[in-house]
Design a protein around this motif. Structure first.
Motif, PDB file in Angstrom:
ATOM      1  N   SER A 137       0.814  -1.215   0.000  1.00 43.71           N
ATOM      2  CA  SER A 137       0.000   0.000   0.000  1.00 43.71           C
ATOM      3  C   SER A 137       0.850   1.269   0.000  1.00 43.71           C
ATOM      4  CB  SER A 137      -0.932   0.011   1.213  1.00 43.71           C
ATOM      5  OG  SER A 137      -0.188  -0.142   2.417  1.00 43.71           O
ATOM      6  N   ASN A 138       2.097   1.173  -0.431  1.00 45.22           N
ATOM      7  CA  ASN A 138       2.975   2.332  -0.503  1.00 45.22           C
ATOM      8  C   ASN A 138       2.493   3.258  -1.622  1.00 45.22           C
ATOM      9  OD1 ASN A 138       5.178   4.126  -0.607  1.00 45.22           O
ATOM     10  ND2 ASN A 138       6.371   2.739  -1.912  1.00 45.22           N
ATOM     11  N   ASN A 139       1.728   4.280  -1.249  1.00 43.53           N
ATOM     12  CA  ASN A 139       1.135   5.162  -2.256  1.00 43.53           C
ATOM     13  C   ASN A 139       1.832   6.514  -2.356  1.00 43.53           C
ATOM     14  OD1 ASN A 139       0.335   6.292   0.130  1.00 43.53           O
ATOM     15  ND2 ASN A 139      -1.866   6.064  -0.204  1.00 43.53           N
ATOM     16  N   LEU A 140       2.971   6.666  -1.673  1.00 43.01           N
ATOM     17  CA  LEU A 140       3.712   7.927  -1.736  1.00 43.01           C
ATOM     18  C   LEU A 140       4.986   7.792  -2.559  1.00 43.01           C
ATOM     19  CD1 LEU A 140       3.306   9.199   1.932  1.00 43.01           C
ATOM     20  CD2 LEU A 140       2.147  10.045  -0.101  1.00 43.01           C
ATOM     21  N   GLY A 141       5.177   6.620  -3.133  1.00 43.39           N
ATOM     22  CA  GLY A 141       6.331   6.427  -3.995  1.00 43.39           C
ATOM     23  C   GLY A 141       7.652   6.283  -3.284  1.00 43.39           C
ATOM     24  N   PHE A 142       7.647   5.844  -2.025  1.00 36.23           N
ATOM     25  CA  PHE A 142       8.897   5.637  -1.315  1.00 36.23           C
ATOM     26  C   PHE A 142       9.685   4.486  -1.955  1.00 36.23           C
ATOM     27  CE2 PHE A 142       6.494   7.657   2.239  1.00 36.23           C
ATOM     28  CZ  PHE A 142       7.345   8.738   2.420  1.00 36.23           C
ATOM     29  N   ILE A 174       7.419  10.960   7.536  1.00 32.69           N
ATOM     30  CA  ILE A 174       6.549  11.007   6.358  1.00 32.69           C
ATOM     31  C   ILE A 174       5.788  12.332   6.306  1.00 32.69           C
ATOM     32  CG2 ILE A 174       4.519   9.955   5.278  1.00 32.69           C
ATOM     33  CD1 ILE A 174       5.527   7.259   6.336  1.00 32.69           C
ATOM     34  N   ASN A 175       5.316  12.794   7.449  1.00 32.42           N
ATOM     35  CA  ASN A 175       4.594  14.067   7.491  1.00 32.42           C
ATOM     36  C   ASN A 175       5.489  15.224   7.058  1.00 32.42           C
ATOM     37  OD1 ASN A 175       2.335  12.729   8.437  1.00 32.42           O
ATOM     38  ND2 ASN A 175       2.771  13.157  10.593  1.00 32.42           N
ATOM     39  N   GLU A 181       7.373  22.731   4.332  1.00 34.40           N
ATOM     40  CA  GLU A 181       8.369  23.340   5.210  1.00 34.40           C
ATOM     41  C   GLU A 181       9.659  22.521   5.290  1.00 34.40           C
ATOM     42  OE1 GLU A 181       6.728  24.105   9.058  1.00 34.40           O
ATOM     43  OE2 GLU A 181       4.807  24.779   8.252  1.00 34.40           O
ATOM     44  N   PHE A 182       9.645  21.292   4.745  1.00 34.64           N
ATOM     45  CA  PHE A 182      10.774  20.379   4.893  1.00 34.64           C
ATOM     46  C   PHE A 182      11.191  19.831   3.525  1.00 34.64           C
ATOM     47  CE2 PHE A 182       8.544  20.375   8.933  1.00 34.64           C
ATOM     48  CZ  PHE A 182       9.570  20.453   9.859  1.00 34.64           C
ATOM     49  N   PRO A 183      12.356  19.174   3.462  1.00 34.94           N
ATOM     50  CA  PRO A 183      12.743  18.519   2.210  1.00 34.94           C
ATOM     51  C   PRO A 183      11.671  17.525   1.755  1.00 34.94           C
ATOM     52  CG  PRO A 183      14.611  18.612   3.713  1.00 34.94           C
ATOM     53  CD  PRO A 183      13.412  19.084   4.493  1.00 34.94           C
ATOM     54  N   ASN A 184      11.594  17.280   0.456  1.00 34.08           N
ATOM     55  CA  ASN A 184      10.515  16.444  -0.072  1.00 34.08           C
ATOM     56  C   ASN A 184      10.914  14.990  -0.309  1.00 34.08           C
ATOM     57  OD1 ASN A 184      12.196  16.757  -2.246  1.00 34.08           O
ATOM     58  ND2 ASN A 184      10.680  17.696  -3.595  1.00 34.08           N
ATOM     59  N   THR A 185      12.012  14.561   0.329  1.00 30.91           N
ATOM     60  CA  THR A 185      12.409  13.158   0.287  1.00 30.91           C
ATOM     61  C   THR A 185      12.694  12.676   1.701  1.00 30.91           C
ATOM     62  OG1 THR A 185      14.791  13.602   0.049  1.00 30.91           O
ATOM     63  CG2 THR A 185      13.473  13.474  -1.990  1.00 30.91           C
ATOM     64  N   ILE A 190      15.643  13.171   6.899  1.00 32.78           N
ATOM     65  CA  ILE A 190      16.442  12.524   7.936  1.00 32.78           C
ATOM     66  C   ILE A 190      17.783  13.217   8.125  1.00 32.78           C
ATOM     67  CG2 ILE A 190      17.675  10.399   8.531  1.00 32.78           C
ATOM     68  CD1 ILE A 190      15.334   8.888   7.143  1.00 32.78           C
ATOM     69  N   PHE A 191      18.432  13.585   7.016  1.00 32.97           N
ATOM     70  CA  PHE A 191      19.769  14.167   7.097  1.00 32.97           C
ATOM     71  C   PHE A 191      19.768  15.690   7.071  1.00 32.97           C
ATOM     72  CE2 PHE A 191      20.576   9.850   5.579  1.00 32.97           C
ATOM     73  CZ  PHE A 191      21.500   9.447   6.533  1.00 32.97           C
ATOM     74  N   GLN A 192      18.607  16.298   7.243  1.00 33.73           N
ATOM     75  CA  GLN A 192      18.567  17.748   7.377  1.00 33.73           C
ATOM     76  C   GLN A 192      19.348  18.139   8.634  1.00 33.73           C
ATOM     77  OE1 GLN A 192      14.631  19.464   7.876  1.00 33.73           O
ATOM     78  NE2 GLN A 192      15.274  21.394   6.970  1.00 33.73           N
ATOM     79  N   PRO A 193      20.293  19.068   8.531  1.00 35.98           N
ATOM     80  CA  PRO A 193      21.146  19.401   9.684  1.00 35.98           C
ATOM     81  C   PRO A 193      20.348  19.710  10.943  1.00 35.98           C
ATOM     82  CG  PRO A 193      21.961  20.471   7.708  1.00 35.98           C
ATOM     83  CD  PRO A 193      20.642  19.856   7.335  1.00 35.98           C
ATOM     84  N   GLY A 194      20.709  19.024  12.022  1.00 32.03           N
ATOM     85  CA  GLY A 194      20.099  19.269  13.320  1.00 32.03           C
ATOM     86  C   GLY A 194      18.724  18.684  13.512  1.00 32.03           C
ATOM     87  N   ALA A 195      18.237  17.906  12.540  1.00 32.27           N
ATOM     88  CA  ALA A 195      16.859  17.427  12.616  1.00 32.27           C
ATOM     89  C   ALA A 195      16.684  16.240  13.554  1.00 32.27           C
ATOM     90  CB  ALA A 195      16.342  17.066  11.221  1.00 32.27           C
ATOM     91  N   PHE A 196      17.622  15.291  13.530  1.00 30.82           N
ATOM     92  CA  PHE A 196      17.452  14.067  14.307  1.00 30.82           C
ATOM     93  C   PHE A 196      18.706  13.765  15.123  1.00 30.82           C
ATOM     94  CE2 PHE A 196      14.310  13.636  10.962  1.00 30.82           C
ATOM     95  CZ  PHE A 196      13.209  13.185  11.652  1.00 30.82           C
ATOM     96  N   THR A 197      18.498  13.443  16.383  1.00 36.59           N
ATOM     97  CA  THR A 197      19.613  13.125  17.278  1.00 36.59           C
ATOM     98  C   THR A 197      20.390  11.920  16.789  1.00 36.59           C
ATOM     99  OG1 THR A 197      18.357  14.005  19.150  1.00 36.59           O
ATOM    100  CG2 THR A 197      20.228  12.585  19.659  1.00 36.59           C
TER     101      THR A 197
END
Length: 259
Positions: A137-142, A174-175, A181-185, A190-197
Motif C-alpha cells: 500500500s505504498n502510495n507515496l512512492g517511497f 513522512i509528514n 516546510e521540509f525537504p521532499n524526500t 532525515i539528514f537535514q542538519p540538526g533534525a534528528f539526534t
C-alpha cells in the motif's frame, strides 16, 4: 619563593595542557572510535574516514567502508599536507586533525554503511526480515532506500519506545516529506542538519531490528499515531528551548508529539 613559583607555574601549564588534550580527544571520539585504522580495516570508522577525506577532496573512490589502496593513498596525502608522518595509518593524531578539518561535515546517504543483513560494528540490533520489501500500500512512492534509512532513523531514535511510538516517529518523517516546510524526500528529511539526534550522535549507523522495519512499513501504509505531527521530543533529554514552544498534541511513551 621563586623556585616554588616556577614549580607551581609548570604544574598549572601541564594541567591546562592535559585538559586541552582531553577535550580534543573527546571531541575526536564523538564520531570515530579509538581503533587504529590501516590497510585491511573495515566498518563504520572507515566509512567515516572516507566520507571526511572525500569532503576535503583527498579521496575520490567509492565510500564503501573498506580500507584499501585508494584510501591509504588519500590518508597519506592528507597526512603529508597537514605536516604529519605520512604512513597511511590512522591513529588518534590523524583522526583529531581530520575531525578539526571537517567539523561541519555531515554524512549523506552515500556516506553511510548498508544496513541490510544481520550484524554491525556496534553489535546492536539485528534484522532477519530485510529492508528491501516495500509495503503493497505504498502510495507515496517511497523507495527501498527510503525504507532502509527510515528504519535506521526509527531504530536510532526510538528503539526503547512502545511500538505505537516507533510508528509515530516514522509517521513524523513522512509528514515532513509531505510538508512544504521540509525537504521532499525521506533521506532529505532525515539528514537535514540538526533534525534528528540519531544522525548527530551516529546511531543512524546501527542496523535496525525487525520491529523498526515493520513500524516504517506500517507508517508507509497510512498508520499515523501522531495524527499529523511534525515534531517530537523527549522532555527528559531535550536541550532545545525552541521545541518547548511548539503546540504539544499528545504523548506516546517518553516522546511528546507536537504540531
Amino acid at each position: 619563593m621563586s623556585y616554588r613559583l616556577v614549580i607551581l607555574t609548570v604544574c598549572v601549564v601541564f594541567g591546562l595542557l592535559g585538559l586541552y588534550t582531553l577535550q580534543h580527544t573527546t571531541q575526536s571520539r564523538e564520531t570515530f572510535s579509538s581503533a587504529t585504522l590501516k590497510m585491511g580495516s573495515s566498518g563504520k570508522d572507515v566509512y567515516e574516514l572516507q566520507g571526511r577525506l572525500k569532503a576535503l577532496g583527498y579521496f575520490n573512490g567509492k565510500v564503501d567502508g573498506n580500507f584499501g589502496d585508494s584510501t591509504k593513498n588519500a590518508v597519506t596525502w592528507f597526512q603529508w599536507k597537514f605536516g604529519m608522518k605520512s604512513d597511511g595509518i590512522v591513529g588518534g593524531k590523524t583522526k583529531l586533525k581530520l575531525w578539526n578539518a571537517t567539523k561541519d561535515w555531515k554524512p549523506t546517504a552515500e556516506d553511510l554503511p548498508p544496513t541490510t543483513g544481520g550484524n554491525n560494528n556496534t553489535g546492536e540490533g539485528t534484522s532477519s526480515g530485510g529492508t528491501d520489501k516495500l509495503p503493497a500500500s505504498n502510495n507515496l512512492g517511497f523507495t527501498e532506500k527510503d525504507l532502509k534509512f527510515m528504519a535506521n532513523a526509527v531504530y536510532g531514535e526510538s528503539r526503547g519506545e512502545p511500538y505505537e511510538g516507533q510508528v509515530a516517529v516514522a509517521a513524523v518523517i513522512i509528514n515532513r516529506v509531505k510538508s512544504p516546510e521540509f525537504p521532499n524526500t525521506a533521506t532529505g528529511v532525515i539528514f537535514q542538519p540538526g533534525a534528528f539526534t540519531a544522525v548527530a550522535d551516529g546511531q543512524i549507523y546501527l542496523t535496525p531490528n525487525d520491529k523498526a522495519i515493520k513500524a516504517v512499513k506500517d507508517a508507509m501504509s497510512g498508520w499515523d499515531p501522531s495524527d499529523g505531527c511534525l515534531y517530537y521530543f523527549n522532555p527528559d533529554t531535550a536541550t532545545s528551548k525552541w521545541i518547548w514552544t511548539r503546540p504539544q498534541y499528545k504523548t506516546i511513551g517518553k516522546h511528546i508529539f507536537c504540531r
